[in-house]
Scaffold this motif. Structure first.
Motif, PDB file in Angstrom:
ATOM      1  N   ILE A 124       0.846  -1.197   0.000  1.00 37.66           N
ATOM      2  CA  ILE A 124       0.000   0.000   0.000  1.00 37.66           C
ATOM      3  C   ILE A 124       0.883   1.248   0.000  1.00 37.66           C
ATOM      4  O   ILE A 124       0.620   2.233  -0.687  1.00 37.66           O
ATOM      5  N   CYS A 125       1.948   1.174   0.796  1.00 37.37           N
ATOM      6  CA  CYS A 125       2.832   2.331   0.907  1.00 37.37           C
ATOM      7  C   CYS A 125       3.502   2.658  -0.427  1.00 37.37           C
ATOM      8  O   CYS A 125       3.815   3.810  -0.708  1.00 37.37           O
ATOM      9  N   LYS A 126       3.694   1.640  -1.250  1.00 35.02           N
ATOM     10  CA  LYS A 126       4.286   1.886  -2.562  1.00 35.02           C
ATOM     11  C   LYS A 126       3.411   2.823  -3.399  1.00 35.02           C
ATOM     12  O   LYS A 126       3.888   3.790  -3.986  1.00 35.02           O
ATOM     13  N   SER A 127       2.127   2.522  -3.437  1.00 34.27           N
ATOM     14  CA  SER A 127       1.226   3.397  -4.190  1.00 34.27           C
ATOM     15  C   SER A 127       1.220   4.802  -3.605  1.00 34.27           C
ATOM     16  O   SER A 127       1.184   5.798  -4.329  1.00 34.27           O
ATOM     17  N   MET A 128       1.266   4.857  -2.270  1.00 33.80           N
ATOM     18  CA  MET A 128       1.215   6.161  -1.610  1.00 33.80           C
ATOM     19  C   MET A 128       2.433   7.006  -1.954  1.00 33.80           C
ATOM     20  O   MET A 128       2.323   8.197  -2.276  1.00 33.80           O
ATOM     21  N   VAL A 129       3.590   6.376  -1.886  1.00 41.59           N
ATOM     22  CA  VAL A 129       4.829   7.093  -2.205  1.00 41.59           C
ATOM     23  C   VAL A 129       4.792   7.599  -3.650  1.00 41.59           C
ATOM     24  O   VAL A 129       5.097   8.761  -3.932  1.00 41.59           O
ATOM     25  N   ALA A 130       4.399   6.716  -4.545  1.00 40.79           N
ATOM     26  CA  ALA A 130       4.393   7.098  -5.954  1.00 40.79           C
ATOM     27  C   ALA A 130       3.416   8.240  -6.200  1.00 40.79           C
ATOM     28  O   ALA A 130       3.694   9.170  -6.961  1.00 40.79           O
ATOM     29  N   TRP A 131       2.284   8.179  -5.560  1.00 36.11           N
ATOM     30  CA  TRP A 131       1.290   9.244  -5.763  1.00 36.11           C
ATOM     31  C   TRP A 131       1.824  10.577  -5.238  1.00 36.11           C
ATOM     32  O   TRP A 131       1.697  11.611  -5.870  1.00 36.11           O
ATOM     33  N   GLN A 132       2.467  10.516  -4.061  1.00 37.88           N
ATOM     34  CA  GLN A 132       3.034  11.727  -3.474  1.00 37.88           C
ATOM     35  C   GLN A 132       4.079  12.358  -4.390  1.00 37.88           C
ATOM     36  O   GLN A 132       4.118  13.562  -4.578  1.00 37.88           O
ATOM     37  N   ARG A 133       4.901  11.498  -4.953  1.00 39.73           N
ATOM     38  CA  ARG A 133       6.005  11.979  -5.765  1.00 39.73           C
ATOM     39  C   ARG A 133       5.556  12.470  -7.143  1.00 39.73           C
ATOM     40  O   ARG A 133       6.029  13.474  -7.633  1.00 39.73           O
ATOM     41  N   PHE A 134       4.671  11.695  -7.775  1.00 41.48           N
ATOM     42  CA  PHE A 134       4.355  11.998  -9.180  1.00 41.48           C
ATOM     43  C   PHE A 134       2.908  12.408  -9.411  1.00 41.48           C
ATOM     44  O   PHE A 134       2.540  12.773 -10.513  1.00 41.48           O
ATOM     45  N   GLY A 135       2.095  12.333  -8.372  1.00 44.81           N
ATOM     46  CA  GLY A 135       0.653  12.489  -8.581  1.00 44.81           C
ATOM     47  C   GLY A 135       0.197  13.901  -8.843  1.00 44.81           C
ATOM     48  O   GLY A 135      -0.827  14.116  -9.484  1.00 44.81           O
ATOM     49  N   GLU A 136       0.937  14.853  -8.360  1.00 42.19           N
ATOM     50  CA  GLU A 136       0.571  16.257  -8.509  1.00 42.19           C
ATOM     51  C   GLU A 136      -0.873  16.496  -8.096  1.00 42.19           C
ATOM     52  O   GLU A 136      -1.623  17.224  -8.759  1.00 42.19           O
ATOM     53  N   GLY A 137      -1.257  15.820  -7.024  1.00 46.99           N
ATOM     54  CA  GLY A 137      -2.582  16.069  -6.462  1.00 46.99           C
ATOM     55  C   GLY A 137      -3.730  15.476  -7.240  1.00 46.99           C
ATOM     56  O   GLY A 137      -4.894  15.782  -6.995  1.00 46.99           O
ATOM     57  N   GLU A 138      -3.418  14.592  -8.189  1.00 49.08           N
ATOM     58  CA  GLU A 138      -4.464  13.995  -9.006  1.00 49.08           C
ATOM     59  C   GLU A 138      -5.453  13.191  -8.147  1.00 49.08           C
ATOM     60  O   GLU A 138      -5.067  12.455  -7.255  1.00 49.08           O
ATOM     61  N   THR A 139      -6.730  13.336  -8.434  1.00 46.96           N
ATOM     62  CA  THR A 139      -7.760  12.593  -7.708  1.00 46.96           C
ATOM     63  C   THR A 139      -8.668  11.913  -8.731  1.00 46.96           C
ATOM     64  O   THR A 139      -8.614  12.243  -9.919  1.00 46.96           O
ATOM     65  N   PRO A 140      -9.514  11.010  -8.255  1.00 46.07           N
ATOM     66  CA  PRO A 140     -10.482  10.415  -9.187  1.00 46.07           C
ATOM     67  C   PRO A 140     -11.343  11.480  -9.850  1.00 46.07           C
ATOM     68  O   PRO A 140     -11.643  11.392 -11.042  1.00 46.07           O
ATOM     69  N   GLN A 141     -11.702  12.499  -9.092  1.00 48.33           N
ATOM     70  CA  GLN A 141     -12.530  13.562  -9.650  1.00 48.33           C
ATOM     71  C   GLN A 141     -11.783  14.324 -10.736  1.00 48.33           C
ATOM     72  O   GLN A 141     -12.297  14.541 -11.830  1.00 48.33           O
ATOM     73  N   SER A 142     -10.547  14.712 -10.420  1.00 44.81           N
ATOM     74  CA  SER A 142      -9.803  15.545 -11.367  1.00 44.81           C
ATOM     75  C   SER A 142      -9.415  14.774 -12.618  1.00 44.81           C
ATOM     76  O   SER A 142      -9.332  15.328 -13.704  1.00 44.81           O
ATOM     77  N   SER A 143      -9.199  13.472 -12.459  1.00 49.42           N
ATOM     78  CA  SER A 143      -8.722  12.688 -13.598  1.00 49.42           C
ATOM     79  C   SER A 143      -9.854  11.958 -14.310  1.00 49.42           C
ATOM     80  O   SER A 143      -9.677  11.477 -15.422  1.00 49.42           O
ATOM     81  N   GLY A 144     -10.977  11.845 -13.644  1.00 50.64           N
ATOM     82  CA  GLY A 144     -12.076  11.097 -14.223  1.00 50.64           C
ATOM     83  C   GLY A 144     -11.843   9.595 -14.205  1.00 50.64           C
ATOM     84  O   GLY A 144     -12.557   8.827 -14.841  1.00 50.64           O
ATOM     85  N   MET A 145     -10.826   9.185 -13.447  1.00 51.48           N
ATOM     86  CA  MET A 145     -10.540   7.743 -13.366  1.00 51.48           C
ATOM     87  C   MET A 145     -11.248   7.132 -12.171  1.00 51.48           C
ATOM     88  O   MET A 145     -11.416   7.787 -11.144  1.00 51.48           O
TER      89      MET A 145
END
Length: 595
Positions: free
Chosen positions: A166-187
RNA sequence: GGCCGCGUGGCGCAACUGAAUAGCGCAUCUGAUUACGGCUCAGAAGGUUGCAGGUUUGAAUCCUGCCGCGGUCACCA
């Protein structure tokens, strides 16, 4: 009392009167199509108790039965098989009795205790795939079958929401996600998080390559990339309850749950309660301590705790690490006990988990038995084979997984294509059509998977996808829709009101065969529940449907001139339709009124 | 290698847990329908149930040994 019970009693009586011996059991089977008869008594096993020629014995018993049992009309003997012909009135009376029973086939609720069925149980860092679909369909269907067999059922799942992955996804999102959310991305949330899990892996691999190029040993590099260290640090923070980390964890898991719930809804499965690994991962340690005292477990020099199962033909298995932390087994022991605490009426549990964990569950159940829990006798690992693709195993890293959401959409589109060709949907609105395509597409998928014995592997070919002819979901749905069409017309004719007489008319051959199929529905449910096997239900419906189609082809229903006869056929069709719907519901498959 | 599971016509599946001539679908071939929905029905062809033994009146099913495929033998979950 079914015909077989009546006959069994009478056959025992016959043997006692005629030969003066008691036979402990009597074996029946449905008469094969090539011979005349409805039910067949197999004489061979009786030869143990009665000396003599099987044909003569069959004759003697047959004569006795015709004489004593009003239901038996006549008989014939072929080799060691006594074929009995049952009076039509028996079938007609039976049919009248069950006609109004809207719950026909379902057993009365028993108070023998509840069964908890666990299924799905995904990781929260990847979207669900084809393997989960098999798991979900099996778990859901077995739950419904157990309910129909009279058990109380709790559907549950354990959600694997903690750990380094789980922490892997969290780290990657923090580093590269630029705040992307399901709402903002439509994913969909689970796909979004899955994307970052994959991103982590990519960066991790890249960093390994860099480190190796700089002279680090490959194996060492694999364990020490900067991004992995970051994930490990995050896990420590999470375990320490660091507020920011926990908040991020909650947020991302929330996205995943929203995504999963959408998939579950589309798939048509549900749960009564949820268990989260973050709540249960510490459970079980006290049980281990307890078992250590009782001598069920033993401690090694380094302080780790084990169980010795060599007497059972298995190995030693660790249940607690030397540092006192829990392993997988510890949690499962604790969770099982917790579930019974939460639901004191539980008398058994079913774990729907792939067959790669056969060994784990064997050991788990053995441990719980040794710990002395009464319900441990009634634990069942609903083990199922992998779903393979033509290209081989599904591997998420190689991108060869079949995504659950995508697959459901594809199936729906395929159903649309076929339906549009047939064009029977005049007067259906766009939404009604869309819903229908879903029913057909998912029906095809679910039936395709559930008709196969759970323990067998399934080869799933996405190109050829799923057939719609022969032994398939849509074939059954089609038959159902056609029955509904007849009933609509019959309604206009006033012929669906019920039976009038019919008693004197007797039964046509096809009618009788159909009633006989109707008759074995309750037994099928019981058997399916005992064996935890939706495949038995699927095979039954298919048999029933084939029998109906044969009947439908052979005789005219609405064209039958005799009123009583016509009404009987209409009502028989209606009942068959009800059973199709009821049985398919046990598989989680819906029936369309037209298609 | 040890343990577990699977092996059934070309392909996909059954066989009521030991019984009659091993069923069904797809594909192939032949036929039916002025009828209630032709996504239907009837029929033909296709098998030494992986191989070899054994138990039994009777074995796809139980036992033994091989062969093949998969899984598992982590202080991962």
């Amino acid at each position: 009392m079914g015909i077989q019970d009546i006959l069994e009693k009478q056959v025992k009586e016959a043997v006692k009167v005629l030969y003066g011996v008691d036979v402990p059991s009597v074996e029946f089977q449905p008469t094969r199509k090539d011979f005349e008869g409805d039910i067949t008594l197999v004489i061979f096993p009786m030869l143990r108790y009665i000396k003599g020629n099987p044909v003569e014995i069959g004759d003697t018993i047959g004569t006795f039965l015709v004489d004593k049992v009003s239901e038996v009309s006549h008989f014939n003997v072929v080799k060691g098989f006594l074929n009995l012909i049952i009076h039509d009135t028996y079938y007609l009376n039976f049919f009248k009795d069950i006609l109004g029973d809207t719950d026909y086939g379902h057993a009365q609720a028993t108070d023998s205790g509840a069964i908890m069925v666990e299924y799905s149980s995904p990781n929260t860092n990847k979207p669900l795939h084809l393997g989960h679909i098999r798991n979900n369909l099996l778990g859901y269907s077995v739950s419904e079958i157990l309910k129909a067999a009279g058990h109380k059922v709790y559907k549950t799942q354990i959600i694997n929401d903690r750990g380094i992955h789980i922490c892997k996804s969290m780290v990657a999102w923090q580093r590269f996600g630029e705040g992307e959310t399901p709402q903002s991305s439509g994913m969909k949330g689970d796909h979004l998080v899955g994307k970052y899990y994959v991103a982590f892996d990519r960066v991790h691999k890249q960093q390994i390559a860099e480190m190796v190029a700089a002279g680090t040993d490959r194996e060492k590099a694999g364990k020490e990339t900067p991004i992995l260290c970051e994930a490990q640090e995050m896990l420590r923070k999470w375990e320490a309850g660091d507020a920011a980390t926990v908040a991020l964890w909650k947020q991302m898991n929330g996205w995943v749950y929203d995504g999963f719930n959408e998939t579950y809804k589309n798939l048509g499965v549900d749960f009564d309660s949820l268990y989260y690994e973050s709540d249960t991962y510490l459970l079980g340690k006290d049980v281990v301590a307890d078992g250590l005292e009782k001598g069920v477990f033993f401690k090694k020099a380094d302080g780790s705790v084990w169980i010795d199962l060599t007497d059972e033909g298995l190995d030693e298995k660790i249940v607690l690490r030397a540092d006192g932390t829990a392993v997988y087994m510890t949690q499962d022991i604790g969770t099982a006990i917790q579930r019974v605490k939460d639901h004191p009426d539980i008398s058994g549990m079913v774990y729907t988990v792939g067959n790669e964990q056969d060994y784990h569950f064997k050991v788990l159940f053995l441990i719980l038995k040794k710990l002395g829990y009464s319900w441990a006798e009634k634990l069942y690992h609903l083990s199922y084979g992998m779903v393979d693709l033509p290209s081989g195993k599904m591997k998420s890293r190689e991108g060869t997984v079949v995504d659950a959401d995508d697959l459901m959409v594809e199936m729906t589109r395929t159903a649309q294509g076929i339906s549009e060709e047939l064009g029977k949907l005049d007067g259906y609105s766009e939404t009604e059509r869309e819903e229908l395509y879903r029913i057909i597409g998912l029906g095809a998928l679910k039936y395709y998977i559930l008709k196969v014995d759970p323990k067998k592997r399934i080869m799933f070919n996405p190109e050829e996808s799923v057939d719609f002819q022969g032994n398939t979901g849509p074939f059954i749905q089609y038959t159902y829709a056609r029955i509904q069409s007849i009933l609509r017309k019959a309604g206009e004719m006033g012929d669906d009101k019920g039976l009038t007489g019919r008693g004197d008319l007797g039964l046509g051959a096809k009618e009788k065969e159909l009633v006989k199929k109707v008759m074995v529905y309750p037994g099928t449910i019981r058997l399916a529940a005992e064996n935890y096997s939706p495949a038995l239900v699927a095979n039954y419906v298919y048999d029933l449907v084939k029998e109906f189609n044969s009947f439908y082809q052979q005789v005219s229903i609405l064209g039958e001139p005799n009123t009583e006869s016509r009404r009987f056929r209409v009502v028989l069709s209606r009942k068959v339709g009800e059973i199709i719907k009821s049985a398919m519901a046990l598989l989680g498959i819906m029936m369309p009124e037209r298609m």
